[in-house]
Design a protein around this motif. Structure first.
Motif, PDB file in Angstrom:
ATOM      1  N   UNK A  43       0.842  -1.190   0.000  1.00 27.37           N
ATOM      2  CA  UNK A  43       0.000   0.000   0.000  1.00 27.37           C
ATOM      3  C   UNK A  43       0.885   1.250   0.000  1.00 27.37           C
ATOM      4  N   UNK A  44       0.388   2.300  -0.649  1.00 32.01           N
ATOM      5  CA  UNK A  44       1.107   3.573  -0.727  1.00 32.01           C
ATOM      6  C   UNK A  44       0.242   4.674  -0.133  1.00 32.01           C
ATOM      7  N   UNK A  45       0.874   5.536   0.641  1.00 38.13           N
ATOM      8  CA  UNK A  45       0.188   6.743   1.113  1.00 38.13           C
ATOM      9  C   UNK A  45       1.116   7.936   0.872  1.00 38.13           C
ATOM     10  N   UNK A  95       9.257   1.661   3.332  1.00 37.78           N
ATOM     11  CA  UNK A  95      10.228   2.580   2.729  1.00 37.78           C
ATOM     12  C   UNK A  95       9.543   3.917   2.500  1.00 37.78           C
ATOM     13  N   UNK A  96      10.359   4.977   2.525  1.00 38.34           N
ATOM     14  CA  UNK A  96       9.833   6.324   2.339  1.00 38.34           C
ATOM     15  C   UNK A  96      10.754   7.072   1.377  1.00 38.34           C
ATOM     16  N   UNK A  97      10.177   7.734   0.375  1.00 39.08           N
ATOM     17  CA  UNK A  97      10.951   8.442  -0.636  1.00 39.08           C
ATOM     18  C   UNK A  97      10.342   9.821  -0.875  1.00 39.08           C
ATOM     19  N   UNK A  98      11.223  10.754  -1.279  1.00 42.74           N
ATOM     20  CA  UNK A  98      10.751  12.064  -1.715  1.00 42.74           C
ATOM     21  C   UNK A  98      10.303  11.936  -3.167  1.00 42.74           C
ATOM     22  N   UNK A  99       9.120  12.450  -3.460  1.00 43.63           N
ATOM     23  CA  UNK A  99       8.592  12.359  -4.825  1.00 43.63           C
ATOM     24  C   UNK A  99       8.474  13.726  -5.498  1.00 43.63           C
ATOM     25  N   UNK A 100       8.781  14.803  -4.771  1.00 42.44           N
ATOM     26  CA  UNK A 100       8.714  16.110  -5.426  1.00 42.44           C
ATOM     27  C   UNK A 100       8.740  17.246  -4.433  1.00 42.44           C
ATOM     28  N   UNK A 109       6.312   9.736  -0.413  1.00 42.39           N
ATOM     29  CA  UNK A 109       5.485   8.533  -0.537  1.00 42.39           C
ATOM     30  C   UNK A 109       5.991   7.500   0.466  1.00 42.39           C
ATOM     31  N   UNK A 110       5.072   6.923   1.213  1.00 40.30           N
ATOM     32  CA  UNK A 110       5.398   5.901   2.210  1.00 40.30           C
ATOM     33  C   UNK A 110       4.773   4.592   1.745  1.00 40.30           C
ATOM     34  N   UNK A 111       5.612   3.569   1.555  1.00 37.63           N
ATOM     35  CA  UNK A 111       5.149   2.270   1.085  1.00 37.63           C
ATOM     36  C   UNK A 111       5.364   1.216   2.165  1.00 37.63           C
ATOM     37  N   UNK A 112       4.339   0.393   2.361  1.00 35.17           N
ATOM     38  CA  UNK A 112       4.433  -0.666   3.370  1.00 35.17           C
ATOM     39  C   UNK A 112       3.626  -1.866   2.888  1.00 35.17           C
TER      40      UNK A 112
END
Length: 448
Positions: free
Chosen positions: A343-345, A379-384, A393-396
Motif C-alpha cells: 500500500x502507498x500513502x 520505505x519512504x521516498x521524496x517524490x517532489x 510517498x510511504x510504502x508498506x
C-alpha cells in the motif's frame, strides 16, 4: 375424428369400465365380510387398540419432548430421528399394540378370527416403515409424492388388488402415433425417478463433503469437481430412470437437440456465463476467499456459482458479478499468488524540516502499526517539491487484505500524525500572500 380413433376410444372406455366393475365387485365383497360378527369384533378391537395408543402417546410425548431438550450435545442426526419418533408416537404405539393383540389372539382362538387384525397390523407396520423411509428425502414435495405413492401401493398390495389397479391405470392412456402414455407409466416414472434422484443426491452430498475436506485440492478445483459430479449424477439418474420405465430415448434425444439449438440462440448470455464459470474454475484465476476489485467493487469472494460470483464488500453488501464480466474485464486479485499487498500513502512536510529525519520518523511510525509487515520493512521516498511542502510517498506491506485496506491506511496516517507531533514535524497547508502595490488604494464598493 376418424372412425378408427372413435373405435379406439370406445374400446378403451369399455376396458376401463370392465376393470372398474371388477374392482367394485371386490370392494362390495370385502364390505360384506366386514358385516360378519367376528370381523366386526376385530374392527372393534382395532379401534380400542387405536384409542389406547392415542392415550399412551399423549402421556409419553411431553416427557420425550422434555428429555430431548436436555440432549444439547447430541449430533443433529440423532435429534432428527428422535423428532420423527416424537411426531409418530401414536402410530408406533398402535403398531406395537396391534401386533401384541394379534399374537395373543392367535394363541387363544382360531386363526380366522384374527385374520382381519393381522391385515390391519401389516398395513400399519408398512405405513410406519414408509413414513420413516421417506424422511430420508430432503425435498418436501418429492417426499410427499413418494410417501403417498408408497402408501397407496402398499395398501393395494396387502388388499391383493394390485393387478386390477395396475390394469385400470394402464388402460387410462393417451396415444400419439406409436407413443403410448398411460397413468400407470407416469406413476412408475415418478417413483423410479424419485428413487434415482434420492440416490444421486445422497452420493453427491457424500462425495462433496469429502472433496471439500481434501486440502490437497485447490478451492476452485473443489467447486468444479463437485459441480461436475452433481451434473453427471443427476443426468445419469434422469436418463437411467426413464430407460428403466421403458421410455424411448431416441425421440427425446432429437427433441433435446432441437431445444438446445433454440436455447443456444435465446440464452447466449446464460451459456456465456456458464462457459466463463468453467474457465474460471479451470484456470484458477480466482477462488473463494480471494480479495478482488472489479471496476469499483472491492471485496472478497464468497462462492463461485455456475452463472455468477458472489462478492461481499466491507460494508456488508453482496454483489453478484456475472462470470462473463470476470473474463472480459480487468480484475485486480489482491491475493492471487500470495496474500502480500503493498500500500502507498502520500504526505508532505514543511521545507524547514530535515528530509532525512522525516523519512526515518515515517518508517518507524509505519512499523509501529500492527498489521504492517516488519520482515518487508516500509520505505519512504521524496517524490517532489511542491508549492507548500516537500512531498513524500510511504510504502508498506500487509498480508491480510481481507482485513480491509482503508482502515490500515487510516491507522498509518494516525501513527504519522502522532510521530510528527512528537518530533515537531509540521504538515503545511497552502498559504497565499496578498501584497498591496505602491500607489494603489484600498476601499469598499457599495452595490445598490
Amino acid at each position: 375424428m376418424e372412425p378408427e380413433e372413435q373405435q379406439d376410444l370406445v374400446e378403451q372406455a369399455g376396458e376401463i369400465f370392465e376393470v372398474g366393475q371388477g374392482l367394485l365387485g371386490q370392494a362390495q365383497a370385502f364390505l360384506e365380510t366386514l358385516l360378519r360378527p367376528w370381523n366386526a369384533y376385530q374392527l372393534a378391537i382395532a379401534l380400542a387398540v387405536f384409542v389406547v395408543a392415542h392415550v399412551l402417546s399423549r402421556i409419553v410425548q411431553p416427557r420425550l419432548h422434555d428429555w430431548m431438550r436436555t440432549r444439547e450435545g447430541w449430533p443433529k442426526w440423532r435429534l432428527r430421528i428422535l423428532l420423527v419418533v416424537h411426531k409418530r408416537m401414536r402410530m408406533i404405539f398402535f403398531v406395537a399394540l396391534i401386533w401384541i393383540t394379534v399374537a395373543v389372539m392367535r394363541e387363544v382362538t382360531w386363526p380366522s378370527r384374527s385374520y382381519l387384525l393381522a391385515g390391519i397390523a401389516n398395513l400399519a407396520l408398512a405405513w410406519l416403515i414408509v413414513t420413516f423411509a421417506t424422511r430420508l428425502i430432503a425435498n418436501p414435495f418429492l417426499r410427499t409424492v413418494v410417501r403417498y405413492g408408497a402408501w397407496t401401493w402398499v395398501t393395494l398390495r396387502i388388499l391383493g388388488v394390485t393387478d386390477q389397479a395396475e390394469q385400470l391405470l394402464d388402460s387410462i392412456a393417451v396415444e400419439i402415433g406409436e407413443f403410448r402414455l398411460s397413468v400407470w407409466l407416469v406413476l412408475q416414472a415418478a417413483f423410479i425417478l424419485g428413487v434415482f434422484f434420492f440416490v444421486a443426491r445422497f452420493i453427491s452430498r457424500t462425495s462433496a463433503a469429502r472433496i471439500q475436506a481434501n486440502e490437497d485440492i485447490s478451492p476452485s478445483m473443489r467447486v468444479l469437481v463437485v459441480k461436475f459430479i452433481q451434473i453427471a449424477l443427476y443426468g445419469v439418474a434422469f436418463f437411467v430412470g426413464l430407460k428403466a420405465v421403458g421410455f424411448d430415448l431416441t425421440g427425446l434425444a432429437v427433441l433435446s437437440g432441437a431445444i438446445g439449438i433454440g436455447l443456444g440462440f435465446g440464452l447466449q448470455k446464460v451459456v456465456s456465463n456458464l462457459v466463463s464459470g468453467i474457465i474460471i474454475l479451470l484456470d484458477k484465476s480466482i477462488k473463494p476467499g480471494d480479495v478482488i476489485t472489479v471496476g469499483e467493487t472491492f471485496g472478497w469472494i464468497n462462492s463461485l456459482g455456475a452463472r455468477y460470483v458472489s462478492i461481499t464488500t466491507r460494508d456488508g453488501r453482496e454483489y453478484l458479478i456475472p462470470n462473463e464480466d470476470l473474463i472480459t474485464t480487468q480484475v485486480v486479485n489482491w491475493s492471487h499468488s500470495n496474500d502480500f499487498v503493498r500500500l502507498d500513502i502520500f504526505f508532505g512536510t514543511a521545507y524547514g524540516d530535515n528530509p532525512h529525519d522525516v523519512r526515518r520518523i515515517a518508517i518507524d511510525a509505519a512499523k509501529s502499526v500492527d498489521r504492517v509487515l516488519t520482515f518487508q520493512p516500509p520505505v519512504c521516498h521524496i517524490v517532489g517539491f511542491g508549492d507548500s511542502s516537500v512531498d513524500y510517498i510511504l510504502r508498506f506491506w500487509i498480508k491480510d487484505p481481507t482485513g480491509g485496506l482503508t482502515n490500515i491506511r487510516g491507522n498509518v496516517y494516525l501513527a504519522l500524525w502522532d510521530a510528527f507531533a512528537e518530533h515537531n514535524i509540521s504538515i503545511p497547508f497552502p498559504q497565499r500572500e496578498v501584497k498591496v502595490l505602491e500607489g494603489s488604494e484600498l476601499g469598499t464598493k457599495v452595490i445598490d
